[in-house]
Design a protein around this motif. Structure first.
Motif, PDB file in Angstrom:
ATOM      1  N   ALA A 216      -7.968   6.590   3.270  1.00  0.00           N
ATOM      2  CA  ALA A 216      -7.451   6.309   1.931  1.00  0.00           C
ATOM      3  C   ALA A 216      -5.951   6.556   1.888  1.00  0.00           C
ATOM      4  CB  ALA A 216      -8.170   7.175   0.909  1.00  0.00           C
ATOM      5  N   GLU A 217      -5.514   7.663   2.477  1.00  0.00           N
ATOM      6  CA  GLU A 217      -4.085   7.970   2.488  1.00  0.00           C
ATOM      7  C   GLU A 217      -3.305   6.906   3.245  1.00  0.00           C
ATOM      8  OE1 GLU A 217      -4.870  12.826   2.539  1.00  0.00           O
ATOM      9  OE2 GLU A 217      -4.172  11.785   4.329  1.00  0.00           O
ATOM     10  N   LEU A 218      -3.837   6.518   4.392  1.00  0.00           N
ATOM     11  CA  LEU A 218      -3.126   5.541   5.220  1.00  0.00           C
ATOM     12  C   LEU A 218      -3.092   4.171   4.567  1.00  0.00           C
ATOM     13  CD1 LEU A 218      -4.390   6.685   8.729  1.00  0.00           C
ATOM     14  CD2 LEU A 218      -2.037   6.749   7.871  1.00  0.00           C
ATOM     15  N   ARG A 219      -4.121   3.874   3.812  1.00  0.00           N
ATOM     16  CA  ARG A 219      -4.118   2.589   3.124  1.00  0.00           C
ATOM     17  C   ARG A 219      -3.133   2.609   1.965  1.00  0.00           C
ATOM     18  NH1 ARG A 219     -10.224   1.197   1.942  1.00  0.00           N
ATOM     19  NH2 ARG A 219      -9.294  -0.729   1.169  1.00  0.00           N
ATOM     20  N   GLU A 220      -3.106   3.712   1.258  1.00  0.00           N
ATOM     21  CA  GLU A 220      -2.132   3.821   0.173  1.00  0.00           C
ATOM     22  C   GLU A 220      -0.713   3.781   0.717  1.00  0.00           C
ATOM     23  OE1 GLU A 220      -2.375   6.334  -3.383  1.00  0.00           O
ATOM     24  OE2 GLU A 220      -4.182   7.168  -2.460  1.00  0.00           O
ATOM     25  N   SER A 221      -0.571   4.239   1.935  1.00  0.00           N
ATOM     26  CA  SER A 221       0.757   4.253   2.556  1.00  0.00           C
ATOM     27  C   SER A 221       1.065   2.941   3.245  1.00  0.00           C
ATOM     28  CB  SER A 221       0.831   5.381   3.574  1.00  0.00           C
ATOM     29  OG  SER A 221       0.556   6.617   2.963  1.00  0.00           O
ATOM     30  N   LEU A 222       0.167   2.005   3.104  1.00  0.00           N
ATOM     31  CA  LEU A 222       0.350   0.663   3.662  1.00  0.00           C
ATOM     32  C   LEU A 222       0.459   0.626   5.186  1.00  0.00           C
ATOM     33  CD1 LEU A 222       2.789  -0.908   1.028  1.00  0.00           C
ATOM     34  CD2 LEU A 222       0.293  -0.781   1.026  1.00  0.00           C
ATOM     35  N   LEU A 223      -0.194   1.567   5.821  1.00  0.00           N
ATOM     36  CA  LEU A 223      -0.153   1.569   7.278  1.00  0.00           C
ATOM     37  C   LEU A 223      -1.437   1.001   7.864  1.00  0.00           C
ATOM     38  CD1 LEU A 223       1.499   5.055   7.870  1.00  0.00           C
ATOM     39  CD2 LEU A 223       2.574   2.799   7.849  1.00  0.00           C
ATOM     40  N   VAL A 224      -2.490   1.102   7.088  1.00  0.00           N
ATOM     41  CA  VAL A 224      -3.802   0.631   7.534  1.00  0.00           C
ATOM     42  C   VAL A 224      -4.385  -0.239   6.438  1.00  0.00           C
ATOM     43  CG1 VAL A 224      -6.176   1.431   7.873  1.00  0.00           C
ATOM     44  CG2 VAL A 224      -4.307   2.550   9.091  1.00  0.00           C
ATOM     45  N   GLU A 225      -5.138  -1.241   6.837  1.00  0.00           N
ATOM     46  CA  GLU A 225      -5.840  -2.025   5.831  1.00  0.00           C
ATOM     47  C   GLU A 225      -7.279  -2.264   6.273  1.00  0.00           C
ATOM     48  OE1 GLU A 225      -3.820  -5.743   5.338  1.00  0.00           O
ATOM     49  OE2 GLU A 225      -3.933  -6.263   7.470  1.00  0.00           O
ATOM     50  N   ALA A 226      -8.101  -2.570   5.295  1.00  0.00           N
ATOM     51  CA  ALA A 226      -9.516  -2.812   5.581  1.00  0.00           C
ATOM     52  C   ALA A 226      -9.793  -4.290   5.379  1.00  0.00           C
ATOM     53  CB  ALA A 226     -10.366  -1.983   4.639  1.00  0.00           C
ATOM     54  N   ARG A 227     -10.301  -4.907   6.398  1.00  0.00           N
ATOM     55  CA  ARG A 227     -10.644  -6.320   6.290  1.00  0.00           C
ATOM     56  C   ARG A 227     -12.148  -6.445   6.256  1.00  0.00           C
ATOM     57  NH1 ARG A 227      -6.690  -8.585  10.977  1.00  0.00           N
ATOM     58  NH2 ARG A 227      -4.719  -8.229   9.878  1.00  0.00           N
ATOM     59  N   THR A 228     -12.627  -7.130   5.249  1.00  0.00           N
ATOM     60  CA  THR A 228     -14.079  -7.286   5.149  1.00  0.00           C
ATOM     61  C   THR A 228     -14.601  -8.032   6.372  1.00  0.00           C
ATOM     62  OG1 THR A 228     -13.396  -8.968   3.547  1.00  0.00           O
ATOM     63  CG2 THR A 228     -14.667  -7.107   2.713  1.00  0.00           C
ATOM     64  N   ASP A 229     -15.724  -7.553   6.866  1.00  0.00           N
ATOM     65  CA  ASP A 229     -16.355  -8.134   8.058  1.00  0.00           C
ATOM     66  C   ASP A 229     -15.566  -7.958   9.348  1.00  0.00           C
ATOM     67  OD1 ASP A 229     -18.491  -8.960   6.505  1.00  0.00           O
ATOM     68  OD2 ASP A 229     -17.551 -10.889   6.061  1.00  0.00           O
ATOM     69  N   GLU A 230     -14.480  -7.202   9.280  1.00  0.00           N
ATOM     70  CA  GLU A 230     -13.763  -6.943  10.528  1.00  0.00           C
ATOM     71  C   GLU A 230     -13.612  -5.450  10.742  1.00  0.00           C
ATOM     72  OE1 GLU A 230     -10.503  -9.757  11.954  1.00  0.00           O
ATOM     73  OE2 GLU A 230     -10.303  -9.844   9.779  1.00  0.00           O
ATOM     74  N   GLY A 231     -13.222  -4.791   9.660  1.00  0.00           N
ATOM     75  CA  GLY A 231     -13.061  -3.355   9.744  1.00  0.00           C
ATOM     76  C   GLY A 231     -11.634  -2.935   9.500  1.00  0.00           C
ATOM     77  N   TYR A 232     -11.298  -1.726   9.917  1.00  0.00           N
ATOM     78  CA  TYR A 232      -9.975  -1.171   9.674  1.00  0.00           C
ATOM     79  C   TYR A 232      -9.013  -1.612  10.759  1.00  0.00           C
ATOM     80  CZ  TYR A 232     -12.270   1.615   6.172  1.00  0.00           C
ATOM     81  OH  TYR A 232     -12.980   2.005   5.061  1.00  0.00           O
TER      82      TYR A 232
END
Lengths: 114, 114
Positions: free
Chosen positions: A70-86
């Motif tokens: 959650a932190e990394l996503r808020e920091s725009l470093l990681v994203e979650a792609r549906t059907d693919e993953g992080y």
DNA sequence: CTCCTTGCTACGATTTATGTAGCAAGAAGA
DNA sequence: TCTTCTTGCTACATAAATCGTAGCAAGGAG
């Protein structure tokens, strides 16, 4: 994929041990949280789903993993792609690029320690 | 200057979330401990004595600082010089060199976050 | 339907970090 | 010598982060 709110250290804000708002201070705070470096590291290749990432990190507990994601996503470093993953974002991948030389350096370090 | 024994993650040993012994895993474990990156950062200039370093880190508690310093000294990244204070070793300075580009990167990151 | 897999959440136990107080040793001043 | 500072920590109680395990809800496969 969950989208809970944490509030990760941000450039411009006060972070652990620093009030200046300097971006690098926020970054050091973020990267210094347990598992963060490792997670970025494990995402260097293809996207990984939650359980795969958990396994790659050697069994990190799901609660912490979820918080860090959650932190990394808020920091725009990681994203979650549906059907693919992080996966790393473009920004995240740039950061990782800065960190990859650490592999080589760590080998030298290992020799120095022997 | 104290010389207590901690036992920091070491190349060749099992560390948090990894049994392979790969040096980079030990490094990620070490750098991921709270305050470690910051301490290395603050030692980029001249040697700092305990209280000065504590202040530079924005008031980190002396107990943690002392623990981290012990780990970093065992890891040969930091050394204590009598009458001068704590400073990076040659190895530690090499590591810091790898990390300095993060300042610049973090500015870009800050923009992306705005 | 039933059985898996997956992405989490819950929660009590344990480990780490915090913050304040203060002590022992040495330097500096009177 | 006799305070008085400064410094490098240690002690310790509180708070916060992390761990580990259990398991649930949703979706897909059979």
């Amino acid at each position: 994929m969950s989208d809970r709110k944490t509030n990760p250290p941000r450039p411009g804000a006060r972070v652990r041990g620093s009030q200046t708002g300097r971006p690098v201070m926020a970054l050091l705070d973020l990267l210094g949280r347990r598992w963060v470096l490792r997670i970025l590291w494990e995402l260097r290749g293809e996207p990984l789903n939650f359980r795969a990432l958990q396994a790659a990190c050697g069994g990190i507990s799901p609660s912490v993993l979820n918080t860090r994601l959650a932190e990394l996503r808020e920091s725009l470093l990681v994203e979650a792609r549906t059907d693919e993953g992080y996966t790393l974002t473009k920004t995240g991948r740039e950061l990782l690029t800065q960190l990859t030389p650490l592999t080589v350096w760590s080998e030298k370090w290992a020799k120095a320690l022997k």
